[in-house]
Design a protein around this motif. Structure first.
Motif, PDB file in Angstrom:
ATOM      1  N   PHE A  86      41.463  38.007  35.398  1.00 54.37           N
ATOM      2  CA  PHE A  86      40.888  37.913  36.741  1.00 54.37           C
ATOM      3  C   PHE A  86      41.157  39.204  37.507  1.00 54.37           C
ATOM      4  O   PHE A  86      42.311  39.625  37.624  1.00 54.37           O
ATOM      5  N   GLU A  87      40.091  39.831  38.013  1.00 57.39           N
ATOM      6  CA  GLU A  87      40.232  41.095  38.734  1.00 57.39           C
ATOM      7  C   GLU A  87      39.403  41.061  40.017  1.00 57.39           C
ATOM      8  O   GLU A  87      38.216  40.721  39.983  1.00 57.39           O
ATOM      9  N   PRO A  88      40.005  41.429  41.151  1.00 57.61           N
ATOM     10  CA  PRO A  88      39.263  41.396  42.421  1.00 57.61           C
ATOM     11  C   PRO A  88      38.235  42.510  42.514  1.00 57.61           C
ATOM     12  O   PRO A  88      38.490  43.645  42.113  1.00 57.61           O
ATOM     13  N   MET A  89      37.066  42.185  43.026  1.00 58.58           N
ATOM     14  CA  MET A  89      36.021  43.188  43.223  1.00 58.58           C
ATOM     15  C   MET A  89      36.198  43.857  44.588  1.00 58.58           C
ATOM     16  O   MET A  89      36.757  43.277  45.521  1.00 58.58           O
ATOM     17  N   ILE A 155      40.976  29.116  38.158  1.00 61.88           N
ATOM     18  CA  ILE A 155      39.843  29.635  38.927  1.00 61.88           C
ATOM     19  C   ILE A 155      39.958  29.228  40.394  1.00 61.88           C
ATOM     20  O   ILE A 155      39.695  30.037  41.297  1.00 61.88           O
ATOM     21  N   LYS A 156      40.357  28.003  40.645  1.00 59.29           N
ATOM     22  CA  LYS A 156      40.524  27.552  42.035  1.00 59.29           C
ATOM     23  C   LYS A 156      41.610  28.354  42.752  1.00 59.29           C
ATOM     24  O   LYS A 156      41.477  28.696  43.932  1.00 59.29           O
ATOM     25  N   LYS A 157      42.684  28.683  42.025  1.00 65.95           N
ATOM     26  CA  LYS A 157      43.748  29.511  42.615  1.00 65.95           C
ATOM     27  C   LYS A 157      43.244  30.920  42.903  1.00 65.95           C
ATOM     28  O   LYS A 157      43.550  31.502  43.953  1.00 65.95           O
ATOM     29  N   MET A 158      42.461  31.467  41.969  1.00 62.08           N
ATOM     30  CA  MET A 158      41.922  32.808  42.169  1.00 62.08           C
ATOM     31  C   MET A 158      40.883  32.837  43.294  1.00 62.08           C
ATOM     32  O   MET A 158      40.744  33.855  43.984  1.00 62.08           O
ATOM     33  N   ALA A 165      35.775  36.572  45.504  1.00 60.06           N
ATOM     34  CA  ALA A 165      35.135  37.834  45.113  1.00 60.06           C
ATOM     35  C   ALA A 165      35.948  38.493  43.995  1.00 60.06           C
ATOM     36  O   ALA A 165      36.834  39.318  44.260  1.00 60.06           O
ATOM     37  N   TYR A 166      35.640  38.116  42.752  1.00 60.46           N
ATOM     38  CA  TYR A 166      36.405  38.655  41.627  1.00 60.46           C
ATOM     39  C   TYR A 166      35.615  38.484  40.330  1.00 60.46           C
ATOM     40  O   TYR A 166      34.575  37.813  40.287  1.00 60.46           O
TER      41      TYR A 166
END
Length: 208
Positions: A86-89, A155-158, A165-166
């Motif tokens: 998981f990486e933030p955009m 996914i919910k945590k992210m 936005a990731y």
């Protein structure tokens, strides 16, 4: 290279040796019949030749199929190991100040495939819609055409951590086992799929 792949290398060596043995055996058998025994080649001899050739063809075909033509099954936990990253955009802005996370590059897209552009750590990335999709976080999570065991709790945590936005990168690698080793795939990259998650559709910019 994984040591398991030596199973496939050994299998190919055996097949090559088998091929030479069959050719050598057919040649010697025919020479014995024609020169030593001074007889004609019978249908029985031809039948033995055909059986030996078919065995070699079957072995080669089986190995070619196992090595080159099998499709990865992302749901087979015995075949592949799937990891998720998981990486933030990074948000970008248009000339009129509109923010967006994903741009559809129409210049490099075609009728059947879109090219998506997004930014991570101030670097621009491009990915084809064949290997990715844009997911509207305002709708239920659904990636059509890709059957994966998506980690919904993560996914919910992210979603909360990155404000919807990731990029989710699902990477599959072949496991180290006998079957993958036979196909010379053990420990190797199998496939990758990216989900570009945005807060809603207004954060998608279409490059005209």
């Amino acid at each position: 290279m994984s040591a398991w792949n030596f199973i496939g290398i050994l299998a190919w060596i055996i097949i090559i040796v088998l091929l030479f043995l069959v050719v050598f055996n057919i040649r010697n058998r025919h020479l014995k019949i024609l020169v030593e025994d001074r007889k004609k080649i019978t249908w029985k001899t031809i039948a033995v030749d055909v059986i030996e050739i078919l065995v070699v063809i079957a072995a080669v075909s089986g190995m070619l199929y196992t090595t080159l033509f099998t499709r990865v099954n992302l749901n087979d936990k015995n075949e592949v190991n799937v990891t998720y990253k998981f990486e933030p955009m990074i948000v970008q802005t248009t000339s009129d100040g509109q923010g967006y996370y994903v741009k559809i590059d129409k210049e490099n897209s075609n009728k059947s495939t879109n090219v998506y552009q997004y930014w991570l750590n101030n670097s621009q990335y491009s990915v084809s819609s064949r290997d990715s999709s844009v997911q509207d976080a305002s709708l239920p999570f659904n990636v059509s055409g890709v059957r994966l065991d998506w980690p919904m709790k993560k996914i919910k945590k992210m979603d909360q951590k990155y404000q919807y936005a990731y990029v989710i990168t699902a990477e599959a690698k072949y496991k180290n086992n006998f079957i993958n080793g036979l196909g010379l795939k053990a420990g190797r990259f199998a496939s990758e799929y990216r989900v570009l998650r945005v807060p809603d559709r207004s954060f998608i910019q279409v490059d005209k």
